[in-house]
Motif scaffolding. Sequence first.
Motif, PDB file in Angstrom:
ATOM      1  N   ALA A  13      68.399 -60.701   9.256  1.00 20.23           N
ATOM      2  CA  ALA A  13      67.170 -60.466   8.495  1.00 20.23           C
ATOM      3  C   ALA A  13      67.138 -59.026   8.006  1.00 20.23           C
ATOM      4  O   ALA A  13      67.686 -58.130   8.640  1.00 20.23           O
ATOM      5  CB  ALA A  13      65.950 -60.755   9.364  1.00 20.23           C
ATOM      6  N   LYS A  14      66.473 -58.849   6.863  1.00 19.63           N
ATOM      7  CA  LYS A  14      66.309 -57.524   6.277  1.00 19.63           C
ATOM      8  C   LYS A  14      64.895 -57.447   5.723  1.00 19.63           C
ATOM      9  O   LYS A  14      64.429 -58.380   5.070  1.00 19.63           O
ATOM     10  CB  LYS A  14      67.333 -57.323   5.162  1.00 19.63           C
ATOM     11  CG  LYS A  14      67.242 -56.000   4.455  1.00 19.63           C
ATOM     12  CD  LYS A  14      68.338 -55.906   3.388  1.00 19.63           C
ATOM     13  CE  LYS A  14      68.308 -54.584   2.669  1.00 19.63           C
ATOM     14  NZ  LYS A  14      69.374 -54.510   1.642  1.00 19.63           N
ATOM     15  N   TRP A  15      64.200 -56.339   6.017  1.00 21.43           N
ATOM     16  CA  TRP A  15      62.849 -56.127   5.520  1.00 21.43           C
ATOM     17  C   TRP A  15      62.822 -54.864   4.678  1.00 21.43           C
ATOM     18  O   TRP A  15      63.373 -53.837   5.066  1.00 21.43           O
ATOM     19  CB  TRP A  15      61.855 -55.968   6.665  1.00 21.43           C
ATOM     20  CG  TRP A  15      61.692 -57.177   7.520  1.00 21.43           C
ATOM     21  CD1 TRP A  15      60.771 -58.173   7.381  1.00 21.43           C
ATOM     22  CD2 TRP A  15      62.442 -57.510   8.697  1.00 21.43           C
ATOM     23  NE1 TRP A  15      60.913 -59.099   8.382  1.00 21.43           N
ATOM     24  CE2 TRP A  15      61.939 -58.718   9.206  1.00 21.43           C
ATOM     25  CE3 TRP A  15      63.507 -56.907   9.364  1.00 21.43           C
ATOM     26  CZ2 TRP A  15      62.438 -59.322  10.341  1.00 21.43           C
ATOM     27  CZ3 TRP A  15      64.016 -57.511  10.508  1.00 21.43           C
ATOM     28  CH2 TRP A  15      63.479 -58.712  10.976  1.00 21.43           C
ATOM     29  N   GLN A  16      62.142 -54.940   3.525  1.00 21.28           N
ATOM     30  CA  GLN A  16      61.947 -53.778   2.671  1.00 21.28           C
ATOM     31  C   GLN A  16      60.518 -53.748   2.170  1.00 21.28           C
ATOM     32  O   GLN A  16      59.910 -54.798   1.947  1.00 21.28           O
ATOM     33  CB  GLN A  16      62.914 -53.794   1.483  1.00 21.28           C
ATOM     34  CG  GLN A  16      64.305 -53.361   1.871  1.00 21.28           C
ATOM     35  CD  GLN A  16      65.181 -53.119   0.665  1.00 21.28           C
ATOM     36  OE1 GLN A  16      65.508 -54.051  -0.042  1.00 21.28           O
ATOM     37  NE2 GLN A  16      65.556 -51.859   0.454  1.00 21.28           N
ATOM     38  N   TRP A  17      60.005 -52.533   1.993  1.00 19.21           N
ATOM     39  CA  TRP A  17      58.659 -52.336   1.482  1.00 19.21           C
ATOM     40  C   TRP A  17      58.677 -52.535  -0.025  1.00 19.21           C
ATOM     41  O   TRP A  17      59.498 -51.957  -0.727  1.00 19.21           O
ATOM     42  CB  TRP A  17      58.195 -50.927   1.839  1.00 19.21           C
ATOM     43  CG  TRP A  17      56.824 -50.599   1.383  1.00 19.21           C
ATOM     44  CD1 TRP A  17      56.478 -49.770   0.359  1.00 19.21           C
ATOM     45  CD2 TRP A  17      55.602 -51.078   1.934  1.00 19.21           C
ATOM     46  NE1 TRP A  17      55.112 -49.708   0.240  1.00 19.21           N
ATOM     47  CE2 TRP A  17      54.552 -50.502   1.201  1.00 19.21           C
ATOM     48  CE3 TRP A  17      55.281 -51.947   2.974  1.00 19.21           C
ATOM     49  CZ2 TRP A  17      53.220 -50.758   1.469  1.00 19.21           C
ATOM     50  CZ3 TRP A  17      53.948 -52.194   3.241  1.00 19.21           C
ATOM     51  CH2 TRP A  17      52.933 -51.617   2.505  1.00 19.21           C
ATOM     52  N   ASN A  18      57.760 -53.360  -0.552  1.00 17.83           N
ATOM     53  CA  ASN A  18      57.719 -53.607  -1.996  1.00 17.83           C
ATOM     54  C   ASN A  18      56.535 -52.907  -2.670  1.00 17.83           C
ATOM     55  O   ASN A  18      56.223 -53.185  -3.814  1.00 17.83           O
ATOM     56  CB  ASN A  18      57.687 -55.106  -2.294  1.00 17.83           C
ATOM     57  CG  ASN A  18      56.359 -55.759  -1.953  1.00 17.83           C
ATOM     58  OD1 ASN A  18      55.434 -55.119  -1.447  1.00 17.83           O
ATOM     59  ND2 ASN A  18      56.252 -57.046  -2.217  1.00 17.83           N
ATOM     60  N   GLY A  19      55.873 -52.016  -1.958  1.00 16.33           N
ATOM     61  CA  GLY A  19      54.709 -51.314  -2.495  1.00 16.33           C
ATOM     62  C   GLY A  19      53.405 -51.845  -1.956  1.00 16.33           C
ATOM     63  O   GLY A  19      52.378 -51.180  -2.009  1.00 16.33           O
TER      64      GLY A  19
ATOM     65  N   ARG B 158      60.660 -59.917   3.706  1.00 18.41           N
ATOM     66  CA  ARG B 158      61.866 -60.284   4.441  1.00 18.41           C
ATOM     67  C   ARG B 158      62.835 -61.041   3.540  1.00 18.41           C
ATOM     68  O   ARG B 158      62.442 -61.930   2.793  1.00 18.41           O
ATOM     69  CB  ARG B 158      61.519 -61.156   5.639  1.00 18.41           C
ATOM     70  CG  ARG B 158      62.751 -61.582   6.407  1.00 18.41           C
ATOM     71  CD  ARG B 158      62.414 -62.424   7.602  1.00 18.41           C
ATOM     72  NE  ARG B 158      63.646 -62.968   8.167  1.00 18.41           N
ATOM     73  CZ  ARG B 158      63.670 -63.752   9.225  1.00 18.41           C
ATOM     74  NH1 ARG B 158      62.552 -64.076   9.836  1.00 18.41           N
ATOM     75  NH2 ARG B 158      64.813 -64.208   9.687  1.00 18.41           N
ATOM     76  N   SER B 159      64.079 -60.656   3.641  1.00 16.87           N
ATOM     77  CA  SER B 159      65.136 -61.414   2.972  1.00 16.87           C
ATOM     78  C   SER B 159      66.176 -61.759   4.036  1.00 16.87           C
ATOM     79  O   SER B 159      66.232 -61.130   5.078  1.00 16.87           O
ATOM     80  CB  SER B 159      65.776 -60.606   1.841  1.00 16.87           C
ATOM     81  OG  SER B 159      66.350 -59.421   2.344  1.00 16.87           O
TER      82      SER B 159
END
Length: 192
Positions: free
Chosen positions: A172-178, A183-184
């Motif tokens: 799993a990978k998490w990134q802030w989108n604003g 999660r991807s």
Amino acid sequence: MQHSAVPELAHAHPRPIHWVATATAVLGAVALSSVLQPGSAKAAQPAAGTQSKTAPAATAPSTTGVDFPLECGPVKVLVQKKASGDLDGDGRPETVAVVHCDAPMGTPPDAVYVLTQAAGARQPRVVATLVDPKDRHTVTDFAVRAGAVTATLLGYSSADVPSCCPDVKSDAKWQWNGRAFVRSTPSAAHSV
């Protein structure tokens, strides 16, 4: 018994005072080396007569004393792993913590929380839950790099699978989108 031709050396039979003296010398050397550090390297030196000002580096929030939203009953909350990095691009690092109940037996499920601390705030606070303990995951290969949180999650294909033996593994990978952490899944889940 044959005697050595070399006279007995004083250090051949160390006494406690020798260990104390050695430890003191090592601690002194470490303390002195931390005081006598070279200046930081600069790619370009400022022109003569100009002053350069650097902003103080922001420190990552500590996990000490944080009230994690995790019900552990009579046992304590245990921070298993933690990593820091600027996840939202504001120039201030966040801390991501892998947390579970410190159960004396079994494998308690992990939770992953993101912590931030506002300027002037006394205590960091939890701002996001990336892995909920209700999902019964164990977190491995955990890292914060390049503004993203990555982890491998070990889980269960059904409620019938015993807690001792996770049978599903996913990345799993998490990134802030604003607005939120998204999660991807870099690769498809597969059985263990």
